[in-house]
Write a protein that holds these residues in place. Structure first.
Motif, PDB file in Angstrom:
ATOM      1  N   ILE A 129      18.347  38.416 -24.245  1.00  0.00           N
ATOM      2  CA  ILE A 129      17.246  38.490 -23.284  1.00  0.00           C
ATOM      3  C   ILE A 129      16.094  37.599 -23.730  1.00  0.00           C
ATOM      4  CG2 ILE A 129      17.931  40.827 -22.644  1.00  0.00           C
ATOM      5  CD1 ILE A 129      14.659  40.474 -24.460  1.00  0.00           C
ATOM      6  N   LYS A 130      15.290  37.235 -22.751  1.00  0.00           N
ATOM      7  CA  LYS A 130      14.009  36.591 -23.022  1.00  0.00           C
ATOM      8  C   LYS A 130      12.974  37.325 -22.188  1.00  0.00           C
ATOM      9  CE  LYS A 130      15.281  31.865 -24.259  1.00  0.00           C
ATOM     10  NZ  LYS A 130      15.157  30.434 -23.888  1.00  0.00           N
ATOM     11  N   ALA A 131      11.791  37.476 -22.750  1.00  0.00           N
ATOM     12  CA  ALA A 131      10.693  38.136 -22.052  1.00  0.00           C
ATOM     13  C   ALA A 131       9.399  37.693 -22.720  1.00  0.00           C
ATOM     14  CB  ALA A 131      10.838  39.662 -22.127  1.00  0.00           C
ATOM     15  N   PHE A 132       8.293  38.120 -22.157  1.00  0.00           N
ATOM     16  CA  PHE A 132       6.984  37.814 -22.722  1.00  0.00           C
ATOM     17  C   PHE A 132       6.336  39.099 -23.205  1.00  0.00           C
ATOM     18  CE2 PHE A 132       7.934  34.367 -19.873  1.00  0.00           C
ATOM     19  CZ  PHE A 132       7.497  33.241 -20.572  1.00  0.00           C
ATOM     20  N   ASN A 133       5.547  38.986 -24.279  1.00  0.00           N
ATOM     21  CA  ASN A 133       4.799  40.134 -24.783  1.00  0.00           C
ATOM     22  C   ASN A 133       3.414  40.163 -24.122  1.00  0.00           C
ATOM     23  OD1 ASN A 133       3.130  38.315 -26.188  1.00  0.00           O
ATOM     24  ND2 ASN A 133       4.147  38.671 -28.148  1.00  0.00           N
ATOM     25  N   LEU A 134       2.579  41.084 -24.554  1.00  0.00           N
ATOM     26  CA  LEU A 134       1.249  41.243 -23.956  1.00  0.00           C
ATOM     27  C   LEU A 134       0.365  40.008 -24.101  1.00  0.00           C
ATOM     28  CD1 LEU A 134       0.352  44.894 -25.041  1.00  0.00           C
ATOM     29  CD2 LEU A 134       1.047  44.107 -22.776  1.00  0.00           C
ATOM     30  N   ASP A 135       0.626  39.210 -25.142  1.00  0.00           N
ATOM     31  CA  ASP A 135      -0.184  38.014 -25.387  1.00  0.00           C
ATOM     32  C   ASP A 135       0.391  36.771 -24.727  1.00  0.00           C
ATOM     33  OD1 ASP A 135      -2.038  39.456 -26.950  1.00  0.00           O
ATOM     34  OD2 ASP A 135      -0.655  39.369 -28.647  1.00  0.00           O
ATOM     35  N   GLY A 136       1.436  36.939 -23.918  1.00  0.00           N
ATOM     36  CA  GLY A 136       2.018  35.806 -23.222  1.00  0.00           C
ATOM     37  C   GLY A 136       2.964  34.981 -24.065  1.00  0.00           C
ATOM     38  N   GLU A 137       3.364  35.520 -25.214  1.00  0.00           N
ATOM     39  CA  GLU A 137       4.302  34.818 -26.094  1.00  0.00           C
ATOM     40  C   GLU A 137       5.724  35.215 -25.718  1.00  0.00           C
ATOM     41  OE1 GLU A 137       2.776  36.600 -29.600  1.00  0.00           O
ATOM     42  OE2 GLU A 137       1.274  35.037 -29.928  1.00  0.00           O
ATOM     43  N   GLU A 138       6.570  34.206 -25.509  1.00  0.00           N
ATOM     44  CA  GLU A 138       7.956  34.486 -25.163  1.00  0.00           C
ATOM     45  C   GLU A 138       8.726  34.905 -26.416  1.00  0.00           C
ATOM     46  OE1 GLU A 138      11.109  32.614 -22.131  1.00  0.00           O
ATOM     47  OE2 GLU A 138      10.555  31.245 -23.752  1.00  0.00           O
ATOM     48  N   PHE A 139       9.598  35.886 -26.260  1.00  0.00           N
ATOM     49  CA  PHE A 139      10.475  36.287 -27.355  1.00  0.00           C
ATOM     50  C   PHE A 139      11.899  36.385 -26.832  1.00  0.00           C
ATOM     51  CE2 PHE A 139       8.943  40.260 -25.510  1.00  0.00           C
ATOM     52  CZ  PHE A 139      10.067  41.067 -25.463  1.00  0.00           C
ATOM     53  N   LYS A 140      12.837  36.270 -27.761  1.00  0.00           N
ATOM     54  CA  LYS A 140      14.258  36.316 -27.437  1.00  0.00           C
ATOM     55  C   LYS A 140      14.910  37.312 -28.380  1.00  0.00           C
ATOM     56  CE  LYS A 140      18.239  33.166 -27.262  1.00  0.00           C
ATOM     57  NZ  LYS A 140      18.641  31.757 -27.424  1.00  0.00           N
ATOM     58  N   MET A 141      15.823  38.109 -27.878  1.00  0.00           N
ATOM     59  CA  MET A 141      16.551  39.037 -28.746  1.00  0.00           C
ATOM     60  C   MET A 141      17.919  39.360 -28.167  1.00  0.00           C
ATOM     61  SD  MET A 141      14.228  42.551 -28.182  1.00  0.00           S
ATOM     62  CE  MET A 141      14.134  42.763 -29.886  1.00  0.00           C
ATOM     63  N   ARG A 142      18.772  39.810 -29.059  1.00  0.00           N
ATOM     64  CA  ARG A 142      20.100  40.262 -28.657  1.00  0.00           C
ATOM     65  C   ARG A 142      20.111  41.776 -28.696  1.00  0.00           C
ATOM     66  NH1 ARG A 142      22.578  35.695 -32.128  1.00  0.00           N
ATOM     67  NH2 ARG A 142      22.927  34.126 -30.529  1.00  0.00           N
TER      68      ARG A 142
END
Length: 188
Positions: A129-142
């Motif tokens: 998945i990819k998503a954004f956190n509260l600060d607008g930073e994109e993160f990726k995880m399995r």
């Protein structure tokens, strides 16, 4: 603080709408909503708080479930259920998935559904998945197992889909070949 009275139930039109992307930087209102979604799932898993505030336990909740058609949700698992994950996902997406399927042996539940709906809900066993956190930073995880199932359940909420839409009413417990069966059930 989100309470059960704030969670809309099946039949409400917002649950069938495709949610809108959330613009960045987050407004104070969007940030507060995201934090309250996470607070709900954390509090709902605390026996004392759940009893005090009459919260139904859940591992996930999406903004459309509190009548806000925006693409955000929260997930929370703690070590007591064998997982350790806490996240707010804004504008999330699944970028890849396994061919292998998984489903919950006891079926899925939902904070917006006040009835038991028997049946298997086939999901992807593993997702990236990819998503954004509260600060607008994109993160990726399995994700795999229960977190992967819960993520897909919440993604469905953002797309106006309910978990029971995946259940075949004529054959609610089909043989699902090459699928991982995950014990227990969860509400999201």
């Amino acid at each position: 603080m989100i309470l059960m009275k704030d969670i809309i139930r099946e039949g409400h039109p917002t649950l069938r709408k495709r949610a809108e992307d959330v613009p960045f930087p987050l407004s104070a209102e969007d940030r507060e909503l995201a934090e309250e979604l996470l607070e709900y799932v954390i509090n709902s898993q605390d026996d004392e708080l759940a009893e005090k505030y009459d919260l139904r336990p859940g591992v996930g909740i999406a903004a459309p479930q509190v009548n806000v058609a925006k693409r955000m949700f929260a997930l929370h698992f703690d070590e007591s259920i064998g997982e350790d994950l806490s996240m707010i996902a804004i504008n999330p997406r699944i970028v890849s998935h396994s061919v292998e399927r998984a489903y919950l042996a006891a079926g899925e539940g939902c904070l917006s559904v006040d009835r038991a709906v028997p049946g298997y809900v086939p999901r992807y066993a593993r997702i990236t998945i990819k998503a954004f956190n509260l600060d607008g930073e994109e993160f990726k995880m399995r994700l795999k197992g229960l977190p992967a199932i819960a993520f897909q359940h919440e993604m469905d909420h953002l797309n106006g889909v309910m978990f029971f839409d995946h259940i075949d009413a004529k054959n609610p417990f089909p043989q699902i070949d090459h699928a991982i069966v995950i014990g227990g059930d969860t509400e999201a």
